[in-house]
Design a protein around this motif. Structure first.
Motif, mmCIF file in Angstrom:
data_model
loop_
_atom_site.group_PDB
_atom_site.id
_atom_site.type_symbol
_atom_site.label_atom_id
_atom_site.label_comp_id
_atom_site.label_asym_id
_atom_site.label_seq_id
_atom_site.Cartn_x
_atom_site.Cartn_y
_atom_site.Cartn_z
ATOM 1 N N GLN A 44 -5.752 -1.436 -4.731
ATOM 2 C CA GLN A 44 -5.061 -0.889 -5.898
ATOM 3 C C GLN A 44 -5.544 0.526 -6.198
ATOM 4 O O GLN A 44 -4.752 1.398 -6.558
ATOM 5 C CB GLN A 44 -5.281 -1.792 -7.110
ATOM 6 C CG GLN A 44 -4.569 -3.128 -6.998
ATOM 7 C CD GLN A 44 -4.940 -4.077 -8.107
ATOM 8 O OE1 GLN A 44 -6.001 -3.966 -8.712
ATOM 9 N NE2 GLN A 44 -4.070 -5.036 -8.373
ATOM 10 N N GLN A 47 -3.900 2.806 -3.835
ATOM 11 C CA GLN A 47 -2.515 3.005 -4.229
ATOM 12 C C GLN A 47 -2.422 4.085 -5.315
ATOM 13 O O GLN A 47 -1.566 4.971 -5.249
ATOM 14 C CB GLN A 47 -1.915 1.697 -4.737
ATOM 15 C CG GLN A 47 -0.482 1.822 -5.203
ATOM 16 C CD GLN A 47 0.018 0.563 -5.883
ATOM 17 O OE1 GLN A 47 -0.752 -0.255 -6.366
ATOM 18 N NE2 GLN A 47 1.324 0.421 -5.933
ATOM 19 N N LEU A 48 -3.312 4.027 -6.301
ATOM 20 C CA LEU A 48 -3.312 5.036 -7.360
ATOM 21 C C LEU A 48 -3.642 6.415 -6.810
ATOM 22 O O LEU A 48 -3.041 7.409 -7.198
ATOM 23 C CB LEU A 48 -4.313 4.649 -8.454
ATOM 24 C CG LEU A 48 -3.999 3.385 -9.255
ATOM 25 C CD1 LEU A 48 -5.138 3.080 -10.223
ATOM 26 C CD2 LEU A 48 -2.686 3.532 -9.985
ATOM 27 N N SER A 87 -2.558 -0.490 -12.270
ATOM 28 C CA SER A 87 -1.760 -0.871 -11.111
ATOM 29 C C SER A 87 -0.665 -1.859 -11.501
ATOM 30 O O SER A 87 0.480 -1.741 -11.044
ATOM 31 C CB SER A 87 -2.662 -1.473 -10.036
ATOM 32 O OG SER A 87 -1.909 -1.798 -8.900
ATOM 33 N N ASN A 91 3.339 -1.217 -11.146
ATOM 34 C CA ASN A 91 4.172 -2.145 -10.381
ATOM 35 C C ASN A 91 5.273 -2.775 -11.227
ATOM 36 O O ASN A 91 6.267 -3.253 -10.687
ATOM 37 C CB ASN A 91 3.309 -3.227 -9.739
ATOM 38 C CG ASN A 91 2.445 -2.679 -8.632
ATOM 39 O OD1 ASN A 91 2.759 -1.669 -8.020
ATOM 40 N ND2 ASN A 91 1.339 -3.337 -8.366
#
Length: 118
Positions: A44, A47-48, A87, A91
């Motif tokens: 996560q 992803q950020l 996250s 999402n």
């Protein structure tokens, strides 16, 4: 002399057993989620960080008066719980935007007008 060697060996072996005795550790059942949590948080966090590397995100941050490098440092300093919350929030956002009924009617009218003209 021959009798001393077996006595020495046995004393040495007994002493070694006590000296090298391993310390026991408590054991407990661990849920799978707890084992996978660190890997999930790191995914996560990546992803950020990937989002912050995008040109659109960097431009938006600059427009808001935030330096992109500072934002990346803050993401690296976030706790696991903060990363999880951000996250999940990202999402849950709609991917292509949210069209209202009014927006759909306008699009249909424009398509019909173009069809009549052409």
């Amino acid at each position: 002399m021959a009798l001393r060697m077996p006595a020495f060996c046995s004393r040495f072996l007994v002493g070694s057993m006590f000296a090298l005795q391993s310390v026991s550790a408590p054991a407990e059942m661990v849920p799978t989620e707890r084992l996978l949590e660190p890997a999930g948080v790191e995914a996560q966090r990546e992803q950020l960080e990937d989002i912050l590397k995008r040109d659109e995100a960097r431009e938006r941050l600059k427009a808001l008066g935030i330096e992109p490098e500072l934002a990346q440092k803050r993401v690296k300093a976030m706790t696991a719980e903060e990363v999880r919350m951000v996250s999940e929030r990202i999402n849950s956002l709609p991917a292509g935007g949210d069209l209202s009924v009014r927006d759909l009617l306008i699009i249909i009218l424009v398509v019909l007008l173009i069809a009549l003209i052409v």
